[in-house]
Design a protein around this motif. Structure first.
Motif, PDB file in Angstrom:
ATOM      1  N   VAL A 121      -1.098  -5.433  10.037  1.00 33.45           N
ATOM      2  CA  VAL A 121      -1.831  -5.327   8.767  1.00 33.45           C
ATOM      3  C   VAL A 121      -2.281  -3.883   8.614  1.00 33.45           C
ATOM      4  O   VAL A 121      -3.124  -3.386   9.350  1.00 33.45           O
ATOM      5  CB  VAL A 121      -3.043  -6.274   8.743  1.00 33.45           C
ATOM      6  CG1 VAL A 121      -3.759  -6.162   7.401  1.00 33.45           C
ATOM      7  CG2 VAL A 121      -2.617  -7.710   9.023  1.00 33.45           C
ATOM      8  N   ASP A 122      -1.668  -3.209   7.648  1.00 33.96           N
ATOM      9  CA  ASP A 122      -1.992  -1.804   7.382  1.00 33.96           C
ATOM     10  C   ASP A 122      -2.022  -1.655   5.864  1.00 33.96           C
ATOM     11  O   ASP A 122      -2.660  -2.427   5.182  1.00 33.96           O
ATOM     12  CB  ASP A 122      -0.949  -0.905   8.042  1.00 33.96           C
ATOM     13  CG  ASP A 122      -1.469   0.511   8.264  1.00 33.96           C
ATOM     14  OD1 ASP A 122      -2.451   0.887   7.601  1.00 33.96           O
ATOM     15  OD2 ASP A 122      -0.888   1.245   9.087  1.00 33.96           O
ATOM     16  N   SER A 123      -1.303  -0.690   5.349  1.00 34.49           N
ATOM     17  CA  SER A 123      -1.218  -0.571   3.893  1.00 34.49           C
ATOM     18  C   SER A 123      -0.441  -1.737   3.297  1.00 34.49           C
ATOM     19  O   SER A 123      -0.493  -2.007   2.100  1.00 34.49           O
ATOM     20  CB  SER A 123      -0.546   0.758   3.513  1.00 34.49           C
ATOM     21  OG  SER A 123       0.751   0.837   4.105  1.00 34.49           O
ATOM     22  N   THR A 175      -0.712 -12.733   3.283  1.00 33.71           N
ATOM     23  CA  THR A 175       0.568 -12.246   2.778  1.00 33.71           C
ATOM     24  C   THR A 175       0.594 -12.220   1.249  1.00 33.71           C
ATOM     25  O   THR A 175       0.006 -13.097   0.599  1.00 33.71           O
ATOM     26  CB  THR A 175       1.720 -13.131   3.283  1.00 33.71           C
ATOM     27  OG1 THR A 175       2.948 -12.664   2.711  1.00 33.71           O
ATOM     28  CG2 THR A 175       1.542 -14.586   2.899  1.00 33.71           C
ATOM     29  N   PRO A 176       1.266 -11.232   0.653  1.00 38.00           N
ATOM     30  CA  PRO A 176       1.414 -11.223  -0.808  1.00 38.00           C
ATOM     31  C   PRO A 176       2.408 -12.265  -1.297  1.00 38.00           C
ATOM     32  O   PRO A 176       2.543 -12.482  -2.501  1.00 38.00           O
ATOM     33  CB  PRO A 176       1.908  -9.806  -1.108  1.00 38.00           C
ATOM     34  CG  PRO A 176       2.589  -9.371   0.165  1.00 38.00           C
ATOM     35  CD  PRO A 176       1.811 -10.013   1.273  1.00 38.00           C
TER      36      PRO A 176
END
Length: 213
Positions: free
Chosen positions: A45-47, A104-105
């Motif tokens: 999990v980052d950008s 998640t997107p």
């Protein structure tokens, strides 16, 4: 584009979703919980949310998953996990996938946060009541005498667990009297029996789908 189905492949809801997606020609990937001991998950999990799932001989890039149907069983209770004593690994895989499903997107049905109320039937019942639905008179207790009084008042009563663990709703009958003292060891939910046909209703966006059970 890949649609991920996570759960037990033989379970009817998951199987029917898989068959329908295949009929539509949608690229579908089933993450079989029976293979949890052969599954590893890396979550970054980052950008952006990235990482991978390695299941048996296959590697899945989490960024390639655009939608998911999440219907897992408790991996730690699977026979293959109990037999090997690998509950820690199974739990770690499950917790990581739950975390991914929450952030998640991708389109996820249903995100863990949306399903959280299922972990407590009393809390879920109060949510239902807050939306204006009528709910049967309910007793949650560890007192056998309170159960007897509730039963005497309503005549017909059903009982169920209060947790999110799947349980079979049953009618309270005379043959259960000899086991009634067991509620002193485990809070149990009792409700006034409502006669009639059972229906299950699912809401998807603004659409309502009702079916008779």
């Amino acid at each position: 584009m890949t649609i991920l189905l996570w759960g037990l492949p033989e379970e009817r809801p998951l199987e029917r979703v898989r068959r329908e997606l295949e009929r539509l020609g949608a690229p579908t990937l089933v993450l079989d919980q029976h293979a949890v001991l052969e599954t590893e998950v890396d979550l970054v999990v980052d950008s952006e949310v990235s990482g991978s799932i390695r299941a048996r001989e296959r590697r899945i890039d989490l960024r390639s998953i655009t939608a998911a149907y999440v219907r897992p069983y408790d991996s730690r209770r699977l026979p293959e996990v109990i037999e090997t004593g690998e509950q820690r690994h199974a739990g770690a895989v499950e917790e990581t996938l739950y975390s991914w499903a929450e952030i998640t997107p991708a389109l996820v049905i249903n995100r863990p946060g949306a399903m959280a109320a299922n972990g407590s039937k009393p809390y879920q019942m109060e949510q239902i009541r807050s939306f204006g639905f009528a709910v049967p008179e309910t007793l949650i207790t560890t007192d056998p005498d309170a159960v007897r009084a509730f039963w005497e008042r309503h005549g017909k009563v059903v009982y169920k667990s209060v947790s999110g663990v799947r349980s079979i709703v049953s009618r309270l009958r005379s043959e259960h009297l000899k086991r009634l003292a067991d509620v002193s060891h485990c809070p149990t939910q009792f409700q006034r029996f409502v006669p009639g046909r059972d229906h299950r209703v699912h809401v998807v966006g603004d659409e309502i789908f009702a079916c008779e059970v």
